[in-house]
Design an enzyme around this catalytic site. Structure first.
Site, PDB file in Angstrom:
ATOM      1  N   HIS A 445       0.836  -1.207   0.000  1.00  0.00           N
ATOM      2  CA  HIS A 445       0.000   0.000   0.000  1.00  0.00           C
ATOM      3  C   HIS A 445       0.865   1.249   0.000  1.00  0.00           C
ATOM      4  O   HIS A 445       2.066   1.205   0.271  1.00  0.00           O
ATOM      5  CB  HIS A 445      -0.997  -0.021   1.151  1.00  0.00           C
ATOM      6  CG  HIS A 445      -0.464   0.275   2.512  1.00  0.00           C
ATOM      7  ND1 HIS A 445      -0.473   1.543   3.057  1.00  0.00           N
ATOM      8  CD2 HIS A 445       0.058  -0.523   3.479  1.00  0.00           C
ATOM      9  CE1 HIS A 445       0.010   1.509   4.283  1.00  0.00           C
ATOM     10  NE2 HIS A 445       0.341   0.263   4.576  1.00  0.00           N
ATOM     11  N   GLU A 492      -5.216   1.555   2.551  1.00  0.00           N
ATOM     12  CA  GLU A 492      -5.018   0.367   3.377  1.00  0.00           C
ATOM     13  C   GLU A 492      -5.203   0.684   4.843  1.00  0.00           C
ATOM     14  O   GLU A 492      -5.750  -0.130   5.606  1.00  0.00           O
ATOM     15  CB  GLU A 492      -3.614  -0.196   3.130  1.00  0.00           C
ATOM     16  CG  GLU A 492      -3.306  -1.508   3.839  1.00  0.00           C
ATOM     17  CD  GLU A 492      -2.689  -1.344   5.225  1.00  0.00           C
ATOM     18  OE1 GLU A 492      -2.420  -2.366   5.875  1.00  0.00           O
ATOM     19  OE2 GLU A 492      -2.465  -0.189   5.662  1.00  0.00           O
ATOM     20  N   HIS A 610       2.857   5.084  13.197  1.00  0.00           N
ATOM     21  CA  HIS A 610       1.660   5.898  12.971  1.00  0.00           C
ATOM     22  C   HIS A 610       1.744   7.280  13.640  1.00  0.00           C
ATOM     23  O   HIS A 610       0.706   7.853  14.010  1.00  0.00           O
ATOM     24  CB  HIS A 610       0.403   5.165  13.444  1.00  0.00           C
ATOM     25  CG  HIS A 610       0.011   4.021  12.559  1.00  0.00           C
ATOM     26  ND1 HIS A 610      -1.143   3.299  12.755  1.00  0.00           N
ATOM     27  CD2 HIS A 610       0.613   3.466  11.479  1.00  0.00           C
ATOM     28  CE1 HIS A 610      -1.229   2.347  11.832  1.00  0.00           C
ATOM     29  NE2 HIS A 610      -0.160   2.436  11.043  1.00  0.00           N
TER      30      HIS A 610
END
Length: 793
Positions: A445, A492, A610
């Site tokens: 992705h 994704e 993240h």
């Protein structure tokens, strides 16, 4: 003779190949010994010349499936309207029969080969793979890392579209792939509008909910303003003066401990720490138990100073670091569950997508959910009272943890914008020469929660380096036996959306012709090679990893094979696939054998996951400073693709699958000794015998290709390809969304992890012995059917 035979097959295939894009796979069908049709390769130049350059009309009839092979019937009026196609079929048959007659005249009726000995074929594959490997370089990997991790590129944004165009340009213009396109879908995404959190009792504290830049990381200043902290698909809502309850990791067993102690979550806000499971499952379990809000924080014991030096001096999560991420447990576009979200497609309402029954146990969340740093979590935890249910609930902050409820009380609000947005998959194709309707797929992705240097750009740069070197082979005249499809997926991070929608759109042709899917995502997670995948690919993985030199930073050498280990023990068997990346739809929806490649390790410094600190600076200083992890994984990746695309007999073997199935049954029996597992053991034994026979046939054919016709090799390879399809059963799994694989599924309470025989495991865990006995009978029957399929060669 074989050249004439191949031309005949190609000519016959012009009846159904490229002339109908909606056709299942585009091949001609040759009747098997029971009168059903087995699909052959699609049309090529020979057929086009026979038709004088004109396209044949669509001759496809009703599509059916039997034993995993594609079968077709045609309407009665077909013959009169397709005379040119019939002529092509006649010419093709004459070529095929003529080639066969010539061969028998020359060879006296002995077996026919594919044109090469087994030894020369395998030597040729190794030469191609070695040529590929010789071209792999860290220079383009570094350049692409800097390019694609320089800005935030959240799915559906202008930056995301720009990077899709950049990937397309690289594949088509610089790397020389012959076919590259951008395929669009329209999907539901959520974006942050505002969020606030305050402790209102016993003292006042206002959470920052932000990540500050650090001077050492030059991109962190711009990234800190790019994407606020948020959890994708959180519901908008506000909570006032609610009691707080600490629930440890928010696992099923954690909530059960609270229930056993009489702690109710009704009307409370839950504080849960990241780790040991997918964040969406944590939130789902809290909502099911009556919580009105969820706060998910990163505890320093899990990925902060409890593990090592924090960013930017080290690789672990700093005080204000926040992990973004989706909190939906489903996959694909939430508004089109089970069908492709193309323009004009029918869609559910958001309210319907929050209905658990309609969404097969995977609804969108209905309560506000938000991620926070340990800095913001610390005062909330410090003011709780109440004993902990277990010692392992203690985290890494410097005080004793308590579970509550209260006296900590909070005000909490989240506002998000739900929008149907366009996303962009970039698709490349290298057409196969001999079996162009058989597909070897590779993918990664592109979208990220912020800049995403580790997730996903570390995977993207290996994907691009494989593509670059495959392009070099193509420029040099190489044509793979089978077609290679390259997928760069979008969205994704929200729920595997780009890959799921593509699989839903192309499900028929994938069912007909997909050999395998090789996935990469986060690839720089440590010093140990820990691939996940289907057991039938273990043997190929061992072969390939022995051919690639291990990085100097690897756990062990001299090859990647030697660094393939868990906890220091040498196993060399891939771990079960759960979910969490783009292989999911290929395996769970269609039954395509899959592999997910990555470097991992217990001490991997992934504290930037993240966050705005997942940047090129982190990669260059902590993730892969020597670039050896990425280059070695690229070599494994490319060699896998080449072997799957070139091997005449597909390199799948199923005895290890059979062994694993037996182990899975034993593990379930330990959990429920009162159940009679005899039907499953007997079925597993039957499966094992069929697997041994099939493997023996495949080994013998691969070692003696000159004894077999091209059609015989094709038929056996198709059988090997479709064994995984036999594990797909729509009725075998309950409340598991769109998952259909009866042997493997993502965990119900941890979607990252894989579970074996998931419906039986669910019944045992729920102490539903009636359902468990039914599942034993059902699974025994399904295993026997899969065994029968393998035995029919």
């Amino acid at each position: 003779r074989d050249d004439i035979e191949l031309q005949g097959l190609r000519a016959m295939d012009s009846l159904a190949g490229d002339h109908d894009e909606d056709a299942v796979s585009g091949g001609i069908n040759v009747a098997d010994d029971e009168g059903y049709e087995l699909e052959m390769a699609p049309s090529l130049d020979a057929a086009e010349h026979m038709l004088d350059g004109e396209e044949a009309d669509d001759v496809m009839g009703v599509t059916q499936f039997r034993d995993g092979f594609q079968t077709r019937t045609s309407p009665l009026g077909w013959m009169n309207s397709h005379r040119r196609a019939i002529l092509a079929l006649f010419v093709g048959l004459m070529l095929l029969l003529g080639g066969t007659a010539i061969f028998f005249l020359v060879h006296g009726g002995s077996g026919s080969n594919t044109g090469n000995s087994s030894q020369s074929t395998w030597e040729s594959i190794d030469r191609v793979a070695d040529q590929f490997a010789a071209g792999v370089s860290s220079t383009p990997i570094r350049e692409n890392m800097r390019l694609f991790s320089s800005v935030a590129h959240l799915a559906g944004t202008a930056q995301d579209r720009q990077q899709a165009e950049q990937v397309r340009a690289l594949l088509l213009e610089q790397y020389g792939l012959p076919e590259v396109e951008i395929e669009e879908f329209e999907v539901l995404l959520s974006y942050p509008v505002s969020a606030s959190l305050a402790m209102v009792h016993p003292v006042r504290f206002d959470a920052s909910l932000t990540e500050p830049p650090v001077p050492e990381d030059p991109t962190s200043a711009s990234l800190s303003r790019a994407v606020p902290t948020f959890n994708g698909y959180s519901a908008s809502g506000s909570v006032r003066d609610a009691q707080l309850v600490y629930v440890n990791y928010g696992r099923f067993e954690d909530y059960e401990l609270l229930r056993a102690r009489g702690v109710s979550l009704e009307g409370c806000v839950v504080l849960v720490r990241y780790g040991k499971g997918f964040r969406g499952n944590k939130a789902m379990l809290a909502e099911e138990r009556g919580a009105v809000g969820v706060l998910i924080y990163s505890d320093p014991a899990d990925d902060g100073y409890g593990k090592g030096t924090t960013y930017p001096q080290g690789g672990w999560r700093p005080e204000y670091g926040v992990q973004r991420g989706s909190v939906w447990t489903g996959n694909g576009d939430p508004l089109t569950p089970g069908w492709a979200s193309v323009a004009g497609a029918p869609r559910l309402s958001i309210e319907e997508a929050r209905d658990s029954t309609r969404m097969r146990g995977q609804p969108l969340p209905s309560i506000p959910i938000h991620p926070i740093s340990w800095h913001d979590a610390q005062p909330l935890l410090r003011n709780l009272t109440g004993e902990l249910p277990a010692a392992d609930w203690q985290g890494g902050l410097p005080f004793t943890y308590h579970m509550g409820p209260g006296p900590t009380r909070v005000d909490f609000e989240v506002q998000q914008s739900y929008e149907v947005k366009t996303i962009w998959n970039v698709m490349g194709t290298i057409r196969g020469e001999l079996e162009p309707d058989r597909l070897v797929l590779m993918g990664v992705h592109r979208d990220a929660w912020v800049a995403g240097a580790e997730d996903p750009v570390s995977g993207l740069v290996t994907f691009l380096e494989v593509a670059r070197n495959l392009g070099q082979l193509v420029k040099g005249g190489w044509k793979p036996r089978r077609t290679i499809v390259l997928g760069n997926w979008d969205a994704e991070e929200y729920g595997l959306i780009g890959s799921v929608e593509w699989v839903e759109k192309h499900a028929a042709e994938l069912n007909a012709g997909a050999v395998a899917y090789i996935n990469v995502d986060m690839t720089t997670g440590g010093d140990r090679f820990l691939p996940r995948g289907c057991p039938n690919i273990n043997g190929l993985m061992r072969t390939v990893t022995k051919q690639v030199e291990a990085p100097s930073v690897a756990y062990k050498g001299p090859t990647v094979f030697d660094s393939w280990t868990i906890d220091g023990s040498i196993d060399h068997r891939m771990q079960k696939l759960g979910s969490g990346s783009d292989f999911t739809a290929f395996l769970q929806f269609i039954g395509i054998s899959c592999v997910d490649l990555r470097w991992e390790g217990e001490d991997r410094a992934e504290g930037i996951y993240h966050s705005i600190y997942d940047s090129n600076y982190w990669i260059e200083n902590f993730g892969d400073p020597t670039w050896e992890l990425l280059t070695s994984l690229t070599q494994v990746f490319g060699r896998l693709v080449i072997n799957l695309a070139e091997a005449p007999v597909i390199p799948f073997r199923f005895n290890e699958y059979a062994n694993d199935i037996h182990v899975y049954i034993e593990q379930l029996q330990i959990l429920a000794e009162e159940l009679d597992f005899t039907p499953m053991y007997e079925a597993a034994s039957t499966f094992s015998k069929a697997a041994i026979e099939l493997d023996s046939r495949a080994d013998e054919m691969a070692a003696n290709l000159d004894k077999y016709t091209a059609l015989e090799v094709r038929q056996l390879s198709d059988r090997l390809m479709r064994v995984e399809r036999s594990f797909i059963n729509e009725y075998a799994l309950k409340n598991r969304g769109l998952y259909k694989h009866y042997i493997f599924a993502p965990g119900r309470y941890d979607s990252y992890a894989g579970e074996a025989f998931p419906s039986l495991y669910d019944a045992i865990r729920a102490d539903d012995m009636v359902e468990a006995r039914y599942q034993i009978q059902l699974l025994a029957g399904l295993l026997n059917e899969s065994a029968e399929f393998m035995a029919t060669v």
